[in-house]
Scaffold this motif. Structure first.
Motif, PDB file in Angstrom:
ATOM      1  N   SER A 472       0.852  -1.183   0.000  1.00 39.77           N
ATOM      2  CA  SER A 472       0.000   0.000   0.000  1.00 39.77           C
ATOM      3  C   SER A 472       0.890   1.235   0.000  1.00 39.77           C
ATOM      4  N   PHE A 473       0.296   2.366  -0.331  1.00 40.38           N
ATOM      5  CA  PHE A 473       1.033   3.629  -0.391  1.00 40.38           C
ATOM      6  C   PHE A 473       0.182   4.695   0.271  1.00 40.38           C
ATOM      7  N   ALA A 491      -2.078  22.692  -5.217  1.00 38.22           N
ATOM      8  CA  ALA A 491      -2.687  22.206  -6.464  1.00 38.22           C
ATOM      9  C   ALA A 491      -2.426  20.728  -6.690  1.00 38.22           C
ATOM     10  N   GLY A 492      -1.698  20.068  -5.782  1.00 36.06           N
ATOM     11  CA  GLY A 492      -1.439  18.633  -5.888  1.00 36.06           C
ATOM     12  C   GLY A 492      -0.492  18.245  -7.004  1.00 36.06           C
ATOM     13  N   GLN A 493       0.304  19.200  -7.501  1.00 31.26           N
ATOM     14  CA  GLN A 493       1.160  18.902  -8.647  1.00 31.26           C
ATOM     15  C   GLN A 493       2.469  18.224  -8.260  1.00 31.26           C
ATOM     16  N   ASN A 494       2.882  18.349  -7.011  1.00 26.85           N
ATOM     17  CA  ASN A 494       4.100  17.678  -6.556  1.00 26.85           C
ATOM     18  C   ASN A 494       3.799  16.662  -5.458  1.00 26.85           C
ATOM     19  N   VAL A 495       2.544  16.219  -5.416  1.00 28.92           N
ATOM     20  CA  VAL A 495       2.090  15.261  -4.407  1.00 28.92           C
ATOM     21  C   VAL A 495       1.656  13.980  -5.100  1.00 28.92           C
ATOM     22  N   GLN A 496       2.039  12.847  -4.520  1.00 29.26           N
ATOM     23  CA  GLN A 496       1.607  11.548  -5.030  1.00 29.26           C
ATOM     24  C   GLN A 496       0.687  10.885  -4.016  1.00 29.26           C
ATOM     25  N   MET A 497      -0.387  10.291  -4.519  1.00 26.40           N
ATOM     26  CA  MET A 497      -1.340   9.598  -3.655  1.00 26.40           C
ATOM     27  C   MET A 497      -1.813   8.327  -4.351  1.00 26.40           C
ATOM     28  N   SER A 498      -2.275   7.381  -3.554  1.00 28.88           N
ATOM     29  CA  SER A 498      -2.932   6.185  -4.094  1.00 28.88           C
ATOM     30  C   SER A 498      -4.435   6.353  -3.965  1.00 28.88           C
ATOM     31  N   PRO A 499      -5.222   5.632  -4.758  1.00 25.61           N
ATOM     32  CA  PRO A 499      -6.673   5.681  -4.553  1.00 25.61           C
ATOM     33  C   PRO A 499      -7.079   5.338  -3.115  1.00 25.61           C
ATOM     34  N   LEU A 500      -6.375   4.399  -2.497  1.00 26.81           N
ATOM     35  CA  LEU A 500      -6.696   4.066  -1.111  1.00 26.81           C
ATOM     36  C   LEU A 500      -6.437   5.257  -0.191  1.00 26.81           C
ATOM     37  N   SER A 501      -5.294   5.903  -0.336  1.00 29.87           N
ATOM     38  CA  SER A 501      -4.983   7.024   0.556  1.00 29.87           C
ATOM     39  C   SER A 501      -5.972   8.170   0.360  1.00 29.87           C
ATOM     40  N   MET A 502      -6.448   8.389  -0.881  1.00 29.42           N
ATOM     41  CA  MET A 502      -7.430   9.440  -1.125  1.00 29.42           C
ATOM     42  C   MET A 502      -8.796   9.059  -0.557  1.00 29.42           C
ATOM     43  N   VAL A 509     -12.918  13.408   6.416  1.00 30.25           N
ATOM     44  CA  VAL A 509     -13.824  14.547   6.438  1.00 30.25           C
ATOM     45  C   VAL A 509     -15.246  14.074   6.754  1.00 30.25           C
ATOM     46  N   GLY A 510     -15.634  12.957   6.156  1.00 30.23           N
ATOM     47  CA  GLY A 510     -16.982  12.448   6.373  1.00 30.23           C
ATOM     48  C   GLY A 510     -17.257  12.055   7.809  1.00 30.23           C
ATOM     49  N   SER A 511     -16.259  11.509   8.485  1.00 28.64           N
ATOM     50  CA  SER A 511     -16.467  11.022   9.858  1.00 28.64           C
ATOM     51  C   SER A 511     -15.951  11.980  10.915  1.00 28.64           C
ATOM     52  N   GLY A 512     -15.036  12.865  10.524  1.00 25.43           N
ATOM     53  CA  GLY A 512     -14.428  13.778  11.484  1.00 25.43           C
ATOM     54  C   GLY A 512     -13.140  13.266  12.078  1.00 25.43           C
ATOM     55  N   THR A 513     -12.703  12.053  11.662  1.00 27.17           N
ATOM     56  CA  THR A 513     -11.461  11.472  12.178  1.00 27.17           C
ATOM     57  C   THR A 513     -10.770  10.681  11.087  1.00 27.17           C
ATOM     58  N   TRP A 514      -9.474  10.955  10.892  1.00 21.99           N
ATOM     59  CA  TRP A 514      -8.711  10.107   9.971  1.00 21.99           C
ATOM     60  C   TRP A 514      -8.341   8.812  10.690  1.00 21.99           C
ATOM     61  N   ARG A 515      -8.493   7.700   9.997  1.00 20.42           N
ATOM     62  CA  ARG A 515      -8.141   6.392  10.543  1.00 20.42           C
ATOM     63  C   ARG A 515      -7.314   5.618   9.529  1.00 20.42           C
ATOM     64  N   PRO A 516      -6.396   4.765  10.006  1.00 21.62           N
ATOM     65  CA  PRO A 516      -5.622   3.938   9.078  1.00 21.62           C
ATOM     66  C   PRO A 516      -6.507   2.881   8.434  1.00 21.62           C
ATOM     67  N   PRO A 517      -6.112   2.364   7.288  1.00 20.75           N
ATOM     68  CA  PRO A 517      -6.943   1.376   6.595  1.00 20.75           C
ATOM     69  C   PRO A 517      -6.890   0.012   7.259  1.00 20.75           C
ATOM     70  N   VAL A 518      -7.966  -0.742   7.093  1.00 15.36           N
ATOM     71  CA  VAL A 518      -8.053  -2.115   7.598  1.00 15.36           C
ATOM     72  C   VAL A 518      -8.572  -2.984   6.472  1.00 15.36           C
ATOM     73  N   LEU A 519      -7.892  -4.096   6.211  1.00 16.03           N
ATOM     74  CA  LEU A 519      -8.328  -5.038   5.176  1.00 16.03           C
ATOM     75  C   LEU A 519      -8.650  -6.407   5.755  1.00 16.03           C
ATOM     76  N   VAL A 520      -7.902  -6.824   6.765  1.00 20.04           N
ATOM     77  CA  VAL A 520      -8.106  -8.134   7.400  1.00 20.04           C
ATOM     78  C   VAL A 520      -8.319  -7.914   8.890  1.00 20.04           C
ATOM     79  N   THR A 521      -9.380  -8.485   9.413  1.00 24.94           N
ATOM     80  CA  THR A 521      -9.665  -8.348  10.844  1.00 24.94           C
ATOM     81  C   THR A 521      -9.209  -9.547  11.657  1.00 24.94           C
TER      82      THR A 521
END
Length: 618
Positions: A472-473, A491-502, A509-521
């Motif tokens: 992941s990135f 403007a995001g011209q010198n920034v790299q992101m993955s679809p997951l990170s975006m 923003v939707g929840s009010g808290t940034w959280r790390p991703p989870v794929l396997v519980t």
């Protein structure tokens, strides 16, 4: 010379282990006979060992050699623990360690060597019990292995994310081979490429009436050599159904194949020839959980009947378990449908309030390498993160900003590719954010410091060390040494992101808290040895409440009037360009946050199709 050096080394080991014993006896001492017998057995110098017994030399040599074959032993190691003498009789106790190979534990047991004087020389009184106290005349060792079928990878509801596929297992019944075992195994080795000695030792060490699985084939490989396999008298083929055919998201779940001679050499863990092995995705990452480890028993068998007489040791092995993911079937189906008409796209959906990955779907891209770990220009989608920094510096969402076709900031030139509003100041910060006006956004570079932007990026997880079981990135923000650098970052011209990170930015923003991703519980870690201490994830980061409220309003405006807002229910987000005909839609509806990356296709249209699919499941 090789045998001589090996024998010498083993002799030293045994001599050191029993130095306290060597001075306890006057010559002749039984110590030398004990040492030579065990050294000969350990180093496969069966002539040396047999010469220190009172048995028929040929019989002893065969018994020692057979023991190694019957146990499929990689090695024997011995340590003398005590020697006692009573007149013409002696008894030596020793500790044995037998490496059974195939990644099984060491078999350890305590043995006894009875000795007596024969014509003034100490001799081991030969009987099968010399090899193990419970081994009797007319008996042999055997190793009974019981591999467990592969367990499935499951979705968040516990349903398998793969369907059954037929695998073909070639094996033998040892008691039906008679004295043709070596010939049969040689032919099988020539056809399949597996080492002849390894296959033969598997056959000889197994209970004779049990079907011994030797090689597993996928359909195409089996068909390519079916005629040759059927021509080997004594080899039987069993068709077995195993849960190995991946469902969506296929590249995240991963492929499974039969173990080949090449992969057998590369892999550690509990794999044996004949097993299935994960080639990629979660099947590979959790291979040791899905296969577990083989249950192994060391037993003695009656030579005439082949029936078990005694069980000498048992290892239950590590229980294999299914792997539970956060994938949601309905969400995944909507994502698959949404990208179906595109040429190049990736869509990642996460649960807004947990960071759990609900769906990963791509067209023309790879689900792991691109959707989770891809490094793509963020473009004006990164203005979500930049807006966090700007709002914290009290930039008003109502501030008027000109949106010229071109603008230079700190020597860096910016071009707005969309329809320009000219150089008037009628458009607000919120309006320019919503339509992704690069020139307007870049003009705010002097309103924030490099530290402001870096702190906001970190608060949204950019550059943080995530720990997913797959690649992941989390994004990358370069050093910001000038106003030009800051303008490019906004403007995001010198920034790299993955679809997951975006997608996680939208979820924050939707929840009010940034959280790390989870794929396997469950399990908590791909490495069974690390289960007690699961990997540490970055801590959740709550947003400033006022900033979040303002950003929510801005992202509501960003989605309004776009194809993303094609149906019922409010959609929040921003449609952004990232150059080279690449575009983003980053936002959320309800409790599902998404990031869509497309090339030569409207990402907002993909988002709208996705949200519609969630409301109207097929």
């Amino acid at each position: 010379m090789r045998r001589a050096r090996r024998t010498l080394a083993a002799t030293v080991t045994l001599a050191v282990a029993s130095t306290t014993l060597t001075g306890c006896f006057e010559e002749p001492s039984p110590h030398d006979a004990v040492r030579d017998f065990l050294v000969g057995w350990q180093t496969e110098d069966y002539e040396l060992a047999a010469g220190r017994t009172d048995g028929d030399a040929a019989t002893v040599r065969k018994a020692l050699a057979d023991a190694k074959l019957e146990l499929d032993a990689a090695s024997f190691r011995f340590k003398i623990t005590s020697i006692g003498v009573t007149g013409d009789e002696s008894k030596a106790d020793f500790h044995a360690e037998v490496d059974l190979g195939e990644n099984n534990p060491l078999w350890q047991y305590e043995g006894v060597l009875p000795l007596h004087l024969v014509d003034g020389s100490w001799k081991v009184r030969w009987s099968p019990s010399v090899l193990h106290p419970e081994l009797k005349e007319g008996q042999r060792f055997a190793v009974d292995t019981r591999p467990r079928p592969r367990q499935p990878i499951v979705d968040r509801a516990g349903d398998a994310l793969q369907s059954d596929r037929v695998l073909y297992v070639a094996g033998v019944y040892p008691n039906q081979l008679g004295d043709q075992a070596e010939e049969v195994v040689t032919q099988l080795s020539e056809v399949t490429g597996y080492a002849q000695d390894r296959l033969l030792s598997r056959v000889r060490s197994s209970p004779p009436e049990k079907f011994v699985q030797l090689v597993t084939f996928g359909r195409s490989r089996y068909q390519s050599m079916q005629a040759k396999l059927e021509a080997i008298d004594g080899v039987e083929i069993e068709a077995q159904e195993q849960p190995v055919d991946p469902d969506a998201p296929r590249q995240i779940v991963g492929d499974v194949s039969a173990l080949t001679p090449e992969t057998e050499q590369k892999l550690g863990g509990p794999q044996r020839a004949g097993d299935s092995v994960g080639r990629n995705g979660l099947q590979q990452a959790y291979q040791n959980y899905l296969t577990g480890s083989t249950e192994t028993r060391v037993v003695t068998l009656d030579l005439k009947t082949g029936r078990q007489v005694a069980q000498l040791e048992e290892w239950p092995g590590r229980q294999n378990v299914s792997v539970k993911t956060t994938i949601d079937r309905a969400t995944q189906a909507a994502a698959e449908q949404a990208v179906a008409d595109t040429g190049t796209s990736a869509l990642v959906a996460v649960q807004r309030d947990t960071g759990e990955i609900l769906a990963v779907s791509t067209k023309g891209l790879h689900q792991e390498r691109d959707a989770l770990a891809g490094k793509f220009p963020a473009g004006t989608a990164f203005s979500i993160v930049a807006a966090d920094a700007l709002l914290k510096k009290k930039v008003s969402t109502k501030q008027k900003l000109a949106c010229p076709q071109e603008r230079t900031v700190g020597g860096a030139k910016f071009v707005h590719a969309g329809q320009s509003t000219g150089v008037t100041t009628s458009a607000t910060f919120q309006e320019n954010f919503a339509k992704g006006c690069v020139t307007a956004l870049a003009s705010l570079a002097r309103r924030v410091t490099a530290g402001d932007l870096e702190r906001s990026a970190k608060a949204f997880g950019v550059g943080l060390p995530w720990r997913l079981p797959l690649k992941s990135f989390s994004g990358a923000l370069p050093g910001l040494a000038s106003d030009a650098d800051k303008a490019k970052a906004i403007a995001g011209q010198n920034v790299q992101m993955s679809p997951l990170s975006m997608a996680l930015v939208a979820a924050a923003v939707g929840s009010g808290t940034w959280r790390p991703p989870v794929l396997v519980t469950d399990p908590k870690s791909p490495d069974p040895s690390a289960e007690a201490t699961p990997a540490t994830q970055p801590a959740p980061v709550p947003m400033d409440a006022e900033v979040r409220a303002a950003l929510t309003t801005m992202m509501r405006a960003g989605a309004a009037g776009t194809p993303a807002q094609a149906g019922k229910g409010r959609v929040y987000g921003v449609r952004a360009s990232a150059g080279s005909q690449q575009g983003w839609f980053v936002g959320w509806q309800g409790d599902v946050a998404i990031a869509v990356l497309t090339k030569n296709y409207d990402p907002a249209a993909v988002a709208g199709s996705f949200f519609a699919g969630l409301r109207n499941p097929s």
